[in-house]
Design a protein around this motif. Structure first.
Motif, short mmCIF file in Angstrom:
data_model
loop_
_atom_site.label_atom_id
_atom_site.label_comp_id
_atom_site.label_asym_id
_atom_site.label_seq_id
_atom_site.Cartn_x
_atom_site.Cartn_y
_atom_site.Cartn_z
N ARG A 177 0.84 -1.19 0.00
CA ARG A 177 0.00 0.00 0.00
C ARG A 177 0.87 1.24 0.00
O ARG A 177 1.82 1.36 0.77
CB ARG A 177 -0.88 0.00 1.25
CG ARG A 177 -1.89 1.13 1.27
CD ARG A 177 -2.78 1.04 2.49
NE ARG A 177 -2.14 1.50 3.69
CZ ARG A 177 -2.10 2.78 4.08
NH1 ARG A 177 -2.63 3.70 3.36
NH2 ARG A 177 -1.51 3.12 5.20
N ARG A 178 0.55 2.16 -0.89
CA ARG A 178 1.29 3.43 -0.96
C ARG A 178 0.54 4.47 -0.16
O ARG A 178 -0.64 4.67 -0.34
CB ARG A 178 1.41 3.90 -2.40
CG ARG A 178 2.18 2.95 -3.27
CD ARG A 178 3.63 3.13 -3.01
NE ARG A 178 4.38 2.22 -3.86
CZ ARG A 178 5.63 1.92 -3.66
NH1 ARG A 178 6.28 2.45 -2.66
NH2 ARG A 178 6.26 1.10 -4.43
N ASP A 179 1.26 5.13 0.75
CA ASP A 179 0.64 6.16 1.58
C ASP A 179 1.05 7.52 1.04
O ASP A 179 2.19 7.92 1.15
CB ASP A 179 1.09 6.01 3.02
CG ASP A 179 0.38 6.97 3.96
OD1 ASP A 179 -0.52 7.70 3.50
OD2 ASP A 179 0.72 6.99 5.14
N VAL A 180 0.10 8.23 0.42
CA VAL A 180 0.41 9.52 -0.16
C VAL A 180 0.54 10.61 0.89
O VAL A 180 1.01 11.69 0.61
CB VAL A 180 -0.65 9.95 -1.22
CG1 VAL A 180 -0.63 8.99 -2.38
CG2 VAL A 180 -2.02 10.06 -0.61
N ASN A 181 0.13 10.33 2.12
CA ASN A 181 0.27 11.31 3.18
C ASN A 181 1.62 11.19 3.88
O ASN A 181 2.15 12.16 4.35
CB ASN A 181 -0.86 11.17 4.21
CG ASN A 181 -2.20 11.48 3.59
OD1 ASN A 181 -2.32 12.41 2.82
ND2 ASN A 181 -3.18 10.68 3.90
N GLY A 197 2.00 12.92 8.49
CA GLY A 197 0.86 13.59 7.87
C GLY A 197 1.29 14.70 6.95
O GLY A 197 2.38 14.70 6.40
N SER A 198 0.44 15.67 6.77
CA SER A 198 0.73 16.78 5.88
C SER A 198 0.49 18.09 6.61
O SER A 198 0.14 18.11 7.78
CB SER A 198 -0.18 16.71 4.66
OG SER A 198 -1.48 17.13 5.02
N VAL A 255 -8.76 15.04 1.08
CA VAL A 255 -9.16 14.88 -0.32
C VAL A 255 -8.16 13.97 -1.05
O VAL A 255 -8.56 13.12 -1.84
CB VAL A 255 -9.30 16.25 -1.02
CG1 VAL A 255 -9.60 16.09 -2.50
CG2 VAL A 255 -10.40 17.07 -0.36
N ALA A 256 -6.86 14.11 -0.76
CA ALA A 256 -5.85 13.24 -1.37
C ALA A 256 -6.06 11.79 -0.93
O ALA A 256 -5.89 10.86 -1.72
CB ALA A 256 -4.44 13.71 -1.01
N TRP A 257 -6.42 11.60 0.33
CA TRP A 257 -6.69 10.25 0.87
C TRP A 257 -7.87 9.63 0.12
O TRP A 257 -7.82 8.47 -0.27
CB TRP A 257 -6.95 10.36 2.36
CG TRP A 257 -7.25 9.08 3.05
CD1 TRP A 257 -6.34 8.15 3.49
CD2 TRP A 257 -8.55 8.58 3.42
NE1 TRP A 257 -7.00 7.11 4.10
CE2 TRP A 257 -8.35 7.35 4.08
CE3 TRP A 257 -9.84 9.07 3.27
CZ2 TRP A 257 -9.41 6.59 4.56
CZ3 TRP A 257 -10.90 8.32 3.76
CH2 TRP A 257 -10.67 7.09 4.40
N LEU A 258 -8.93 10.41 -0.08
CA LEU A 258 -10.09 9.91 -0.84
C LEU A 258 -9.69 9.58 -2.28
O LEU A 258 -10.09 8.55 -2.82
CB LEU A 258 -11.22 10.94 -0.83
CG LEU A 258 -11.96 11.13 0.48
CD1 LEU A 258 -12.94 12.30 0.37
CD2 LEU A 258 -12.70 9.86 0.90
N ALA A 259 -8.91 10.46 -2.89
CA ALA A 259 -8.45 10.23 -4.26
C ALA A 259 -7.59 8.97 -4.34
O ALA A 259 -7.74 8.16 -5.25
CB ALA A 259 -7.69 11.43 -4.78
N ALA A 260 -6.69 8.80 -3.37
CA ALA A 260 -5.80 7.64 -3.38
C ALA A 260 -6.59 6.33 -3.30
O ALA A 260 -6.18 5.31 -3.87
CB ALA A 260 -4.81 7.72 -2.22
#
Length: 157
Positions: free
Chosen positions: A2-6, A10-11, A19-24
């Motif tokens: 799993r790739r974590d974009v955050n 966190g950010s 929103v990025a989490w939903l998009a991911a």
């Protein structure tokens, strides 16, 4: 894997990260997903008016969003620059990348997604959207301001 974009820690902005989490997770209500519930909807991307709207198209294959993403990251990513979702997630998830660079890219990724999603929703709800140059300037200024704040607070790393 799993790739974590955050990423760890966190950010800088919870609304951008959300929103990025939903998009991911491909959970934004893009038109390809809405069409599964209502077959009568127009799936055409409202930003480019050329292709069906999906998560991958909207972030960052659409000419509108690709321009925003390129404006933010071309100078950082150089030859690694991509507008393909999976490639971008792989790049920003690379733990071997220098920490400051990775943070900047992740924050730019989240800020771009948030701004693009917001502009898309404005158009979908018959509101006046900003011109692409204004969106690019707004997102760039937001990223620069965030980095400036971190620098003045002398945040480690």
């Amino acid at each position: 894997m799993r790739r974590d974009v955050n990423g760890p820690g966190g950010s800088g902005s919870p609304k951008f990260a959300f929103v990025a989490w939903l998009a991911a997770r491909d959970r934004l209500s893009t038109m390809d997903r809405i069409s599964k519930w209502d077959h009568r909807v127009d799936e055409t991307c409202v930003l480019c008016k050329r292709e069906p709207e999906s998560r991958n198209h909207l972030f960052f294959e659409c000419v509108f969003s690709a321009s925003v993403w390129e404006h933010l990251t071309k100078g950082i990513l150089l030859s690694n620059h991509s507008n393909v979702w999976q490639d971008i997630v792989f790049i920003i998830s690379d733990e071997r990348m220098e920490g400051k660079k990775r943070y900047c890219l992740r924050y730019a990724f989240q800020a771009a997604i948030h701004a693009i999603w917001r502009e898309r929703n404005k158009i979908r709800h018959n509101e006046k959207a900003l011109p692409i140059t204004a969106v690019m300037k707004m997102v760039e200024k937001g990223v620069r301001n965030k980095l400036s704040i971190l620098r003045t607070k002398r945040v480690k790393g």
